[in-house]
Design a protein around this motif. Structure first.
Motif: not given
Length: 335
Positions: A39, A49, A59, A61
Protein backbone atom coordinates in the motif's frame (compact mmCIF):
# COMPACT_ATOMS: atom_id res chain seq x y z
CA UNK A 1 6.86 -10.84 -8.48
CA UNK A 2 6.13 -7.66 -6.55
CA UNK A 3 5.07 -5.58 -9.59
CA UNK A 4 2.51 -8.26 -10.49
CA UNK A 5 1.18 -8.18 -6.93
CA UNK A 6 0.92 -4.38 -6.96
CA UNK A 7 -1.20 -4.56 -10.12
CA UNK A 8 -3.43 -7.18 -8.50
CA UNK A 9 -3.74 -5.05 -5.37
CA UNK A 10 -4.68 -1.99 -7.41
CA UNK A 11 -7.31 -3.90 -9.37
CA UNK A 12 -8.78 -5.43 -6.20
CA UNK A 13 -9.27 -1.98 -4.68
CA UNK A 14 -10.62 -0.62 -7.93
CA UNK A 15 -13.10 -3.43 -8.47
CA UNK A 16 -14.27 -3.99 -4.87
CA UNK A 17 -14.05 -0.42 -3.63
CA UNK A 18 -13.12 -1.03 0.03
CA UNK A 19 -11.08 -3.84 1.58
CA UNK A 20 -9.31 -4.38 4.87
CA UNK A 21 -5.66 -5.38 5.09
CA UNK A 22 -6.54 -8.95 6.20
CA UNK A 23 -8.98 -9.28 3.26
CA UNK A 24 -6.30 -8.12 0.82
CA UNK A 25 -3.74 -10.43 2.42
CA UNK A 26 -6.07 -13.41 2.02
CA UNK A 27 -6.92 -12.55 -1.58
CA UNK A 28 -3.25 -12.15 -2.56
CA UNK A 29 -1.98 -14.96 -0.30
CA UNK A 30 0.57 -12.79 1.50
CA UNK A 31 1.00 -11.49 5.03
CA UNK A 32 -0.76 -8.40 6.37
CA UNK A 33 2.65 -6.77 6.85
CA UNK A 34 3.33 -7.27 3.12
CA UNK A 35 0.03 -5.54 2.33
CA UNK A 36 1.10 -2.55 4.43
CA UNK A 37 4.35 -2.30 2.45
CA UNK A 38 2.56 -2.67 -0.89
CA UNK A 39 0.00 0.00 0.00
CA UNK A 40 2.85 2.35 0.84
CA UNK A 41 4.54 1.52 -2.48
CA UNK A 42 1.35 2.26 -4.41
CA UNK A 43 0.90 5.55 -2.60
CA UNK A 44 4.52 6.55 -3.22
CA UNK A 45 4.14 5.81 -6.96
CA UNK A 46 1.19 8.20 -7.19
CA UNK A 47 -1.84 5.97 -6.70
CA UNK A 48 -4.32 7.78 -4.39
CA UNK A 49 -4.87 5.06 -1.77
CA UNK A 50 -6.61 6.15 1.43
CA UNK A 51 -6.90 4.37 4.78
CA UNK A 52 -10.16 4.55 6.73
CA UNK A 53 -9.62 4.29 10.48
CA UNK A 54 -11.78 2.53 13.02
CA UNK A 55 -13.43 -0.91 13.35
CA UNK A 56 -14.88 -0.67 9.84
CA UNK A 57 -11.71 0.77 8.40
CA UNK A 58 -9.68 -0.44 5.46
CA UNK A 59 -8.24 0.82 2.21
CA UNK A 60 -9.89 2.44 -0.79
CA UNK A 61 -8.99 4.47 -3.83
CA UNK A 62 -9.82 8.15 -4.07
CA UNK A 63 -13.28 8.70 -5.53
CA UNK A 64 -13.05 9.19 -9.29
CA UNK A 65 -9.74 7.39 -9.70
CA UNK A 66 -11.56 4.60 -11.54
CA UNK A 67 -12.26 7.00 -14.39
CA UNK A 68 -8.59 6.73 -15.35
CA UNK A 69 -9.23 3.17 -16.53
CA UNK A 70 -12.55 3.84 -18.26
CA UNK A 71 -13.07 4.88 -21.84
CA UNK A 72 -12.43 1.43 -23.32
CA UNK A 73 -14.74 0.44 -26.14
CA UNK A 74 -15.99 -3.13 -26.28
CA UNK A 75 -13.59 -3.97 -29.12
CA UNK A 76 -10.64 -2.38 -27.28
CA UNK A 77 -11.37 -4.28 -24.08
CA UNK A 78 -11.75 -7.55 -25.97
CA UNK A 79 -8.54 -6.96 -27.90
CA UNK A 80 -6.53 -6.95 -24.64
CA UNK A 81 -6.88 -10.73 -24.57
CA UNK A 82 -4.71 -10.71 -27.71
CA UNK A 83 -2.16 -8.27 -26.29
CA UNK A 84 0.69 -10.74 -26.81
CA UNK A 85 -0.33 -11.54 -30.38
CA UNK A 86 -0.44 -8.37 -32.52
CA UNK A 87 -0.43 -10.39 -35.76
CA UNK A 88 -3.52 -12.49 -34.89
CA UNK A 89 -5.23 -9.38 -33.51
CA UNK A 90 -4.74 -7.68 -36.86
CA UNK A 91 -6.06 -10.77 -38.67
CA UNK A 92 -9.23 -10.52 -36.61
CA UNK A 93 -9.63 -6.85 -37.50
CA UNK A 94 -8.64 -5.67 -34.00
CA UNK A 95 -5.17 -4.30 -34.72
CA UNK A 96 -6.09 -0.62 -34.29
CA UNK A 97 -8.27 -1.34 -31.25
CA UNK A 98 -5.44 -3.28 -29.59
CA UNK A 99 -3.00 -0.41 -30.08
CA UNK A 100 -5.49 2.12 -28.70
CA UNK A 101 -6.36 -0.09 -25.71
CA UNK A 102 -2.69 -0.57 -24.83
CA UNK A 103 -2.05 3.18 -25.00
CA UNK A 104 -5.04 3.91 -22.75
CA UNK A 105 -4.04 1.25 -20.25
CA UNK A 106 -0.42 2.38 -20.14
CA UNK A 107 -1.44 6.02 -19.63
CA UNK A 108 -3.65 4.98 -16.70
CA UNK A 109 -0.92 3.09 -14.84
CA UNK A 110 1.36 4.72 -12.25
CA UNK A 111 4.94 5.34 -13.32
CA UNK A 112 6.42 2.23 -11.69
CA UNK A 113 3.93 -0.13 -13.34
CA UNK A 114 4.03 1.74 -16.65
CA UNK A 115 7.79 1.22 -16.80
CA UNK A 116 7.32 -2.51 -16.14
CA UNK A 117 4.88 -2.86 -19.06
CA UNK A 118 7.39 -1.12 -21.33
CA UNK A 119 10.19 -3.47 -20.27
CA UNK A 120 7.99 -6.55 -20.77
CA UNK A 121 7.10 -5.42 -24.28
CA UNK A 122 10.80 -4.88 -25.04
CA UNK A 123 11.88 -8.29 -23.73
CA UNK A 124 9.09 -10.74 -24.60
CA UNK A 125 7.39 -11.43 -27.92
CA UNK A 126 4.89 -14.14 -28.86
CA UNK A 127 4.97 -15.27 -32.50
CA UNK A 128 2.02 -17.62 -33.05
CA UNK A 129 2.67 -18.95 -36.60
CA UNK A 130 4.73 -22.11 -37.01
CA UNK A 131 8.10 -22.13 -38.77
CA UNK A 132 8.36 -22.75 -42.52
CA UNK A 133 4.63 -23.00 -43.06
CA UNK A 134 2.40 -20.90 -45.27
CA UNK A 135 -0.95 -20.81 -43.47
CA UNK A 136 -2.64 -19.28 -46.51
CA UNK A 137 -4.60 -16.03 -46.77
CA UNK A 138 -7.66 -15.60 -44.55
CA UNK A 139 -9.67 -12.80 -46.19
CA UNK A 140 -12.90 -13.87 -44.46
CA UNK A 141 -11.52 -14.22 -40.93
CA UNK A 142 -12.73 -10.88 -39.58
CA UNK A 143 -16.19 -11.37 -41.09
CA UNK A 144 -16.41 -14.89 -39.64
CA UNK A 145 -15.33 -13.61 -36.22
CA UNK A 146 -18.02 -10.93 -36.33
CA UNK A 147 -20.63 -13.58 -37.16
CA UNK A 148 -19.44 -15.61 -34.17
CA UNK A 149 -19.98 -12.60 -31.94
CA UNK A 150 -23.35 -11.65 -33.47
CA UNK A 151 -24.57 -15.29 -33.69
CA UNK A 152 -25.39 -14.94 -37.38
CA UNK A 153 -25.65 -17.84 -39.82
CA UNK A 154 -22.92 -17.89 -42.46
CA UNK A 155 -23.40 -19.05 -46.04
CA UNK A 156 -20.02 -20.34 -47.25
CA UNK A 157 -18.38 -21.96 -50.23
CA UNK A 158 -15.77 -24.31 -48.82
CA UNK A 159 -12.96 -26.40 -50.32
CA UNK A 160 -12.72 -29.90 -48.84
CA UNK A 161 -10.31 -32.67 -49.78
CA UNK A 162 -13.14 -34.33 -51.71
CA UNK A 163 -14.18 -31.20 -53.56
CA UNK A 164 -15.97 -27.90 -53.06
CA UNK A 165 -19.29 -27.60 -51.21
CA UNK A 166 -21.81 -24.95 -50.17
CA UNK A 167 -22.74 -24.85 -46.50
CA UNK A 168 -24.91 -22.86 -44.10
CA UNK A 169 -22.96 -22.71 -40.83
CA UNK A 170 -23.79 -21.59 -37.32
CA UNK A 171 -20.39 -20.27 -36.13
CA UNK A 172 -19.57 -21.02 -32.49
CA UNK A 173 -15.94 -19.94 -32.20
CA UNK A 174 -12.56 -19.14 -33.75
CA UNK A 175 -9.35 -21.02 -32.86
CA UNK A 176 -5.74 -20.24 -33.78
CA UNK A 177 -3.57 -23.39 -33.78
CA UNK A 178 0.02 -23.44 -34.99
CA UNK A 179 -0.48 -20.28 -37.03
CA UNK A 180 -3.61 -21.65 -38.74
CA UNK A 181 -7.10 -20.25 -38.11
CA UNK A 182 -10.06 -22.59 -37.68
CA UNK A 183 -13.80 -21.91 -37.55
CA UNK A 184 -15.80 -24.11 -35.17
CA UNK A 185 -19.42 -24.33 -36.33
CA UNK A 186 -22.59 -26.38 -36.64
CA UNK A 187 -24.31 -27.03 -39.93
CA UNK A 188 -27.43 -24.99 -40.65
CA UNK A 189 -30.93 -26.04 -39.67
CA UNK A 190 -31.44 -28.31 -42.69
CA UNK A 191 -31.34 -32.06 -42.15
CA UNK A 192 -27.86 -33.50 -42.55
CA UNK A 193 -27.19 -37.20 -41.96
CA UNK A 194 -23.44 -36.53 -41.64
CA UNK A 195 -23.75 -34.08 -38.74
CA UNK A 196 -27.02 -35.03 -37.07
CA UNK A 197 -26.25 -36.95 -33.88
CA UNK A 198 -29.84 -37.90 -33.15
CA UNK A 199 -32.62 -36.22 -31.18
CA UNK A 200 -32.25 -33.15 -33.40
CA UNK A 201 -28.77 -32.34 -32.09
CA UNK A 202 -26.35 -31.17 -34.73
CA UNK A 203 -22.70 -32.12 -34.40
CA UNK A 204 -20.01 -29.47 -34.21
CA UNK A 205 -17.37 -29.47 -36.95
CA UNK A 206 -14.08 -27.66 -37.58
CA UNK A 207 -13.39 -25.72 -40.80
CA UNK A 208 -10.06 -24.26 -41.87
CA UNK A 209 -10.61 -20.55 -42.52
CA UNK A 210 -8.08 -20.38 -45.37
CA UNK A 211 -10.26 -22.87 -47.33
CA UNK A 212 -13.27 -20.56 -47.31
CA UNK A 213 -13.64 -19.52 -50.94
CA UNK A 214 -16.67 -17.30 -50.38
CA UNK A 215 -18.59 -16.15 -47.33
CA UNK A 216 -21.85 -14.28 -46.80
CA UNK A 217 -23.28 -13.23 -43.44
CA UNK A 218 -27.04 -13.72 -43.43
CA UNK A 219 -29.67 -11.95 -41.34
CA UNK A 220 -30.62 -15.28 -39.75
CA UNK A 221 -29.62 -15.71 -36.13
CA UNK A 222 -29.19 -18.95 -34.18
CA UNK A 223 -29.05 -20.13 -30.59
CA UNK A 224 -25.76 -21.44 -29.24
CA UNK A 225 -25.97 -24.94 -27.74
CA UNK A 226 -26.53 -24.71 -24.01
CA UNK A 227 -23.28 -25.20 -22.13
CA UNK A 228 -21.07 -25.31 -25.24
CA UNK A 229 -17.43 -24.86 -24.12
CA UNK A 230 -15.09 -23.92 -26.97
CA UNK A 231 -11.90 -24.81 -25.08
CA UNK A 232 -13.26 -28.20 -24.01
CA UNK A 233 -14.48 -28.95 -27.54
CA UNK A 234 -11.10 -28.08 -29.03
CA UNK A 235 -9.19 -30.20 -26.53
CA UNK A 236 -11.45 -33.19 -27.22
CA UNK A 237 -11.33 -32.70 -31.00
CA UNK A 238 -7.54 -32.42 -30.93
CA UNK A 239 -7.22 -35.66 -28.95
CA UNK A 240 -9.54 -37.48 -31.34
CA UNK A 241 -7.57 -36.19 -34.33
CA UNK A 242 -4.30 -37.35 -32.81
CA UNK A 243 -5.79 -40.78 -32.10
CA UNK A 244 -7.02 -41.08 -35.70
CA UNK A 245 -3.79 -39.76 -37.21
CA UNK A 246 -1.53 -42.71 -36.47
CA UNK A 247 -2.77 -45.91 -38.08
CA UNK A 248 0.16 -48.23 -37.47
CA UNK A 249 3.67 -48.70 -36.12
CA UNK A 250 6.76 -49.05 -38.31
CA UNK A 251 9.73 -51.14 -37.19
CA UNK A 252 12.87 -49.35 -38.29
CA UNK A 253 16.62 -49.88 -38.24
CA UNK A 254 18.39 -46.53 -38.04
CA UNK A 255 21.93 -45.23 -38.34
CA UNK A 256 23.23 -42.88 -35.62
CA UNK A 257 22.54 -39.91 -37.90
CA UNK A 258 18.94 -41.01 -38.58
CA UNK A 259 18.40 -41.48 -34.86
CA UNK A 260 19.41 -37.85 -34.30
CA UNK A 261 17.08 -36.72 -37.10
CA UNK A 262 14.04 -38.60 -35.82
CA UNK A 263 12.82 -35.97 -33.30
CA UNK A 264 13.47 -33.21 -35.83
CA UNK A 265 11.42 -34.81 -38.60
CA UNK A 266 8.74 -36.59 -36.57
CA UNK A 267 8.32 -34.40 -33.49
CA UNK A 268 7.06 -35.91 -30.25
CA UNK A 269 6.53 -39.42 -31.62
CA UNK A 270 10.06 -39.36 -32.99
CA UNK A 271 11.44 -38.34 -29.62
CA UNK A 272 9.51 -41.12 -27.89
CA UNK A 273 10.88 -43.62 -30.41
CA UNK A 274 14.43 -42.47 -29.64
CA UNK A 275 13.85 -42.84 -25.90
CA UNK A 276 12.68 -46.45 -26.32
CA UNK A 277 15.30 -47.44 -28.92
CA UNK A 278 17.14 -50.74 -28.58
CA UNK A 279 20.87 -51.22 -28.08
CA UNK A 280 23.21 -50.40 -31.01
CA UNK A 281 24.38 -53.34 -33.10
CA UNK A 282 27.97 -53.86 -34.29
CA UNK A 283 27.50 -51.14 -36.95
CA UNK A 284 26.07 -48.67 -34.46
CA UNK A 285 22.54 -48.96 -35.87
CA UNK A 286 19.54 -49.28 -33.54
CA UNK A 287 15.99 -50.61 -33.85
CA UNK A 288 13.02 -48.38 -33.03
CA UNK A 289 9.26 -48.47 -33.32
CA UNK A 290 7.69 -45.35 -34.82
CA UNK A 291 3.94 -44.58 -35.06
CA UNK A 292 3.05 -43.76 -38.66
CA UNK A 293 0.06 -42.43 -40.57
CA UNK A 294 -1.50 -44.04 -43.64
CA UNK A 295 0.83 -46.09 -45.83
CA UNK A 296 1.32 -43.43 -48.56
CA UNK A 297 2.11 -40.79 -45.93
CA UNK A 298 4.43 -43.17 -44.08
CA UNK A 299 6.36 -43.98 -47.27
CA UNK A 300 6.78 -40.30 -48.07
CA UNK A 301 7.90 -39.48 -44.53
CA UNK A 302 10.34 -42.38 -44.22
CA UNK A 303 11.95 -41.66 -47.59
CA UNK A 304 13.20 -38.41 -46.07
CA UNK A 305 15.59 -40.48 -43.95
CA UNK A 306 17.18 -41.77 -47.15
CA UNK A 307 19.85 -44.46 -46.89
CA UNK A 308 20.18 -43.83 -43.14
CA UNK A 309 17.11 -45.99 -42.39
CA UNK A 310 15.75 -49.43 -43.20
CA UNK A 311 12.09 -50.40 -42.81
CA UNK A 312 11.91 -53.86 -41.24
CA UNK A 313 8.14 -54.09 -40.89
CA UNK A 314 5.28 -54.48 -41.14
CA UNK A 315 5.71 -56.43 -44.41
CA UNK A 316 3.23 -54.33 -46.42
CA UNK A 317 5.06 -51.11 -45.49
CA UNK A 318 8.45 -52.64 -46.38
CA UNK A 319 7.02 -53.77 -49.73
CA UNK A 320 5.65 -50.27 -50.38
CA UNK A 321 9.07 -48.79 -49.60
CA UNK A 322 10.70 -51.32 -51.94
CA UNK A 323 8.39 -50.28 -54.77
CA UNK A 324 9.03 -46.57 -54.14
CA UNK A 325 12.80 -47.05 -54.02
CA UNK A 326 12.64 -49.16 -57.20
CA UNK A 327 10.82 -46.40 -59.03
CA UNK A 328 13.41 -43.87 -57.88
CA UNK A 329 16.29 -46.14 -58.89
CA UNK A 330 14.89 -46.58 -62.39
CA UNK A 331 14.18 -42.87 -62.72
CA UNK A 332 17.71 -41.88 -61.78
CA UNK A 333 19.51 -44.80 -63.47
CA UNK A 334 22.42 -43.84 -65.71
CA UNK A 335 22.00 -45.22 -69.24
Amino acid sequence: MRADRLISLLLLLQNRGHMTAPELAEALEVSVRTIYRDIEALSTSGVPVYADRGPLGGYRLMDGYRTRLTGFTGAEAGSLFLAGMPGPAADLGLGAELTTAQLKLRAALPAELRERTRRIQERFHLDAPAWFRDAGPVPFLAQAAEAVWEQRVLRVHYRRWRGEVNRDLCPLGIVLKGGIWYLVAMRGAEADPETDTGAGVRAVRTYRVSRLLALETTEESFERPAGFDLSAYWADASQRLEAMRYQGVAQLRLSPRALRLLPVQFGVVGQRAVETAGQPDDDGWVRVELPVESQPVAVSDLLRLGAEAEVLGPPELREAMTRAVGVLARRYAVS
